[in-house]
Design an enzyme around this catalytic site. Structure first.
Site, mmCIF file in Angstrom:
data_model
loop_
_atom_site.group_PDB
_atom_site.id
_atom_site.type_symbol
_atom_site.label_atom_id
_atom_site.label_comp_id
_atom_site.label_asym_id
_atom_site.label_seq_id
_atom_site.Cartn_x
_atom_site.Cartn_y
_atom_site.Cartn_z
ATOM 1 N N GLU A 90 -24.127 26.203 -5.507
ATOM 2 C CA GLU A 90 -25.382 26.523 -5.129
ATOM 3 C C GLU A 90 -26.440 26.272 -6.478
ATOM 4 O O GLU A 90 -26.059 26.487 -7.568
ATOM 5 C CB GLU A 90 -25.493 28.058 -4.787
ATOM 6 C CG GLU A 90 -24.876 27.977 -3.369
ATOM 7 C CD GLU A 90 -25.046 29.536 -2.720
ATOM 8 O OE1 GLU A 90 -25.070 29.543 -1.363
ATOM 9 O OE2 GLU A 90 -24.963 30.240 -3.506
ATOM 10 N N CYS A 335 -30.545 36.797 -8.976
ATOM 11 C CA CYS A 335 -29.605 36.896 -10.074
ATOM 12 C C CYS A 335 -28.411 37.719 -9.489
ATOM 13 O O CYS A 335 -28.479 38.594 -9.031
ATOM 14 C CB CYS A 335 -30.005 37.653 -11.223
ATOM 15 S SG CYS A 335 -28.988 38.062 -12.411
#
Length: 344
Positions: A90, A335
């Site tokens: 990704e 994150c």
């Protein structure tokens, strides 16, 4: 690095093997990076024999990563890419109000370091990406009319655990290819000391971010097993050396985990870790990151008021600190959330 290791080296060698003049390679790279042509057959300025050789070697498209799933939010786009062997990674594109575009890319399929708060680690380690697979993530965005204003190695994997990382950075900073300034690139690490040392020597102007998450050795080892191999105290000495050599700021990431690392004691210990290190200590900057929940981890999100209080404690002690503005958490693009679980 051997000239033929990356596809750009192979392209240059191909021009030579076909006994074509050197300017043909320049025409090829200009077609890719100036005209944004992703199909070798569409680079009509090149001789047909060269175009055919390129297609036979690399396939129809310049970029080898194939987008198979995309999720968009107001300021973030998450792409799931499939690689030639079927593995998936990704990458995330971020847009800021000023028009600035930043991209978070992966360096590995999965991750084997097992940080407890990170979804990527739950998938385990599959393999390292090649330098081409790393840079092709950016090539995809570039071919789709995005501006590569800044790049961060904060996607899947530990960048310094991949030997191909430095070949990728060389491609990104090559003025005949991506042509990015070193200062537009940030590499994040959990504290791989040999990697930090190599970056200091090879690419001293590249930004460095260190994942701290606890100022206490034992607690950090619990959250991040890598601390047993590269203890925090030794990592900090290496970061000191990096700053002394480069004169560049080091960013220290600190994910706020409710009831785990968010106490006043933790804040004061962070202050103690960074104060009295030397005349360069002002070049450390703490980046406080609100925890992004996933179904792979069990930690809790800390309130914004508690994060601000933690930040205030740092600032009052003279530590440079900010709370990171996050984008993409609603599409699991923030994150610690990347885990390549989406499919068409």
């Amino acid at each position: 690095m051997k000239q033929t290791k990356t596809k750009y080296g192979k392209m240059k060698q191909m021009v030579s093997n076909l006994k074509l003049p050197d300017y043909r390679y320049e025409q090829l790279t200009k077609a890719i990076f100036h005209q944004r042509i992703d199909n070798f057959d569409d680079i009509h300025i090149l001789p047909k024999a060269l175009r055919m050789s390129l297609v036979n070697e690399f396939g129809k498209n310049v970029s080898s990563v194939i987008p198979v799933f995309s999720q968009d939010s107001k300021q973030a786009q998450k792409l799931l890419f499939e690689l030639t062997d079927g593995e998936r990674i990704e990458a995330v594109g971020l847009k800021y109000k000023q028009g600035w575009e930043s991209f978070c890319i992966s360096s590995q399929c999965g991750c084997g370091f097992g940080c407890r708060f990170c979804a990527t680690g739950s998938a385990g380690f599959k393999r390292n990406l090649t330098a081409d697979e790393i840079t092709d993530q950016l090539l995809y965005f570039y071919f789709n009319n995005h501006r590569l204003n800044s790049i961060s190695f904060m996607g899947m994997g530990e960048a310094f655990a991949n030997p191909e990382l430095f070949d990728a950075v060389k491609i990104l900073t090559d003025q005949n290819l991506f042509g990015l300034s070193q200062r537009r690139i940030t590499i994040s690490t959990i504290g791989i000391i040999p990697g930090i040392q190599r970056l200091t020597k090879k690419f001293p102007q590249v930004n460095l971010a260190f994942s701290l998450h606890s100022p206490f050795e034992s607690r950090r080892s619990d959250l991040m097993p890598i601390n047993k191999r590269f203890p925090l105290n030794e990592v900090m000495k290496t970061l000191d050396e990096h700053i002394i050599h480069t004169g560049r700021r080091v960013f220290i990431a600190y994910i706020m985990l409710e009831g785990i690392n968010d106490s006043k004691e933790h804040a004061e210990a962070v202050v103690g870790l960074l104060k009295n290190r030397g005349s360069w200590e002002h070049l450390y900057h703490i980046d406080l990151i609100p925890y992004n929940s996933t179904d792979k981890t069990t930690f809790k999100f800390q309130s914004s008021s508690a994060i601000k209080q933690f930040c205030s404690t740092l600032k009052k002690a003279g530590i440079s600190a900010t709370v990171r503005t996050q984008f993409g958490s609603e599409i699991s693009a923030a994150c610690g959330q990347l885990c390549y679980e989406n499919e068409l």
